[in-house]
Design a protein around this motif. Structure first.
Motif, PDB file in Angstrom:
ATOM      1  N   CYS A  33       4.373  -9.399   1.201  1.00 30.37           N
ATOM      2  CA  CYS A  33       3.008  -9.551   0.971  1.00 30.37           C
ATOM      3  C   CYS A  33       2.857  -9.789  -0.505  1.00 30.37           C
ATOM      4  CB  CYS A  33       2.161  -8.297   1.168  1.00 30.37           C
ATOM      5  SG  CYS A  33       0.388  -8.311   1.061  1.00 30.37           S
ATOM      6  N   ILE A  36      -0.270  -8.013  -4.380  1.00 32.28           N
ATOM      7  CA  ILE A  36      -0.651  -6.560  -4.372  1.00 32.28           C
ATOM      8  C   ILE A  36       0.321  -5.783  -5.228  1.00 32.28           C
ATOM      9  CG2 ILE A  36      -1.581  -6.903  -1.896  1.00 32.28           C
ATOM     10  CD1 ILE A  36       0.965  -5.288  -1.061  1.00 32.28           C
ATOM     11  N   VAL A  69       5.609  -4.916   2.966  1.00 30.38           N
ATOM     12  CA  VAL A  69       4.598  -4.012   3.632  1.00 30.38           C
ATOM     13  C   VAL A  69       4.755  -3.948   5.176  1.00 30.38           C
ATOM     14  CG1 VAL A  69       2.826  -4.320   1.668  1.00 30.38           C
ATOM     15  CG2 VAL A  69       2.702  -5.836   3.754  1.00 30.38           C
ATOM     16  N   SER A  73       0.025  -5.808   8.094  1.00 30.58           N
ATOM     17  CA  SER A  73      -0.986  -4.977   7.053  1.00 30.58           C
ATOM     18  C   SER A  73      -1.187  -5.698   6.015  1.00 30.58           C
ATOM     19  CB  SER A  73      -0.320  -3.609   6.945  1.00 30.58           C
ATOM     20  OG  SER A  73       1.026  -3.650   6.132  1.00 30.58           O
ATOM     21  N   CYS A  74      -0.601  -6.947   5.673  1.00 31.23           N
ATOM     22  CA  CYS A  74      -0.674  -7.622   4.324  1.00 31.23           C
ATOM     23  C   CYS A  74      -2.091  -7.974   4.280  1.00 31.23           C
ATOM     24  CB  CYS A  74       0.237  -8.931   4.170  1.00 31.23           C
ATOM     25  SG  CYS A  74       0.018  -9.600   2.724  1.00 31.23           S
ATOM     26  N   SER A  76      -4.928  -6.901   5.243  1.00 31.11           N
ATOM     27  CA  SER A  76      -5.818  -5.776   4.957  1.00 31.11           C
ATOM     28  C   SER A  76      -5.792  -4.855   3.450  1.00 31.11           C
ATOM     29  CB  SER A  76      -5.859  -4.457   6.083  1.00 31.11           C
ATOM     30  OG  SER A  76      -4.338  -3.931   6.120  1.00 31.11           O
ATOM     31  N   ALA A  77      -4.539  -5.073   3.150  1.00 32.32           N
ATOM     32  CA  ALA A  77      -3.970  -4.535   1.521  1.00 32.32           C
ATOM     33  C   ALA A  77      -4.638  -5.526   0.786  1.00 32.32           C
ATOM     34  CB  ALA A  77      -2.464  -4.446   1.610  1.00 32.32           C
TER      35      ALA A  77
END
Length: 91
Positions: A33, A36, A69, A73-74, A76-77
């Motif tokens: 991801c 982040i 991650v 879920s990438c 949403s992060a």
């Protein structure tokens, strides 16, 4: 005594194979991801090539920096995929 050492070595090798398989299964449940990673918390080399190791990024949320991650879920992060990160770098 030699037999006991041989048996112990064989048992240790068999157990370690189980741990390797488990680690590989966990890696498959993860994805890279981009954008982040906090400073010093990237997982490996960045896209721009300014460093080649984990923990060497200097800025928070660099477009070319990534972390592993849980798969799915990438977004949403707040992160991006490899292709999206490359496109952002070209701009």
């Amino acid at each position: 005594m030699k037999t006991q050492a041989l048996v112990s070595s064989a048992l240790a090798a068999a157990l370690s194979l189980g741990f390797v398989a488990q680690a590989q299964a966990q890696d498959k449940a993860k994805e890279k991801c981009f954008g982040i990673a906090k400073a010093g918390q990237n997982d490996c080399a960045n896209l721009s090539g300014s460093h080649a190791c984990a923990g060497l990024n200097k800025v928070d949320n660099g477009v070319d920096e990534w972390k592993y991650v849980a798969k799915g879920s990438c977004k949403s992060a707040g992160g991006t995929t490899l292709e999206e990160a490359k496109a952002k770098m070209k701009k």
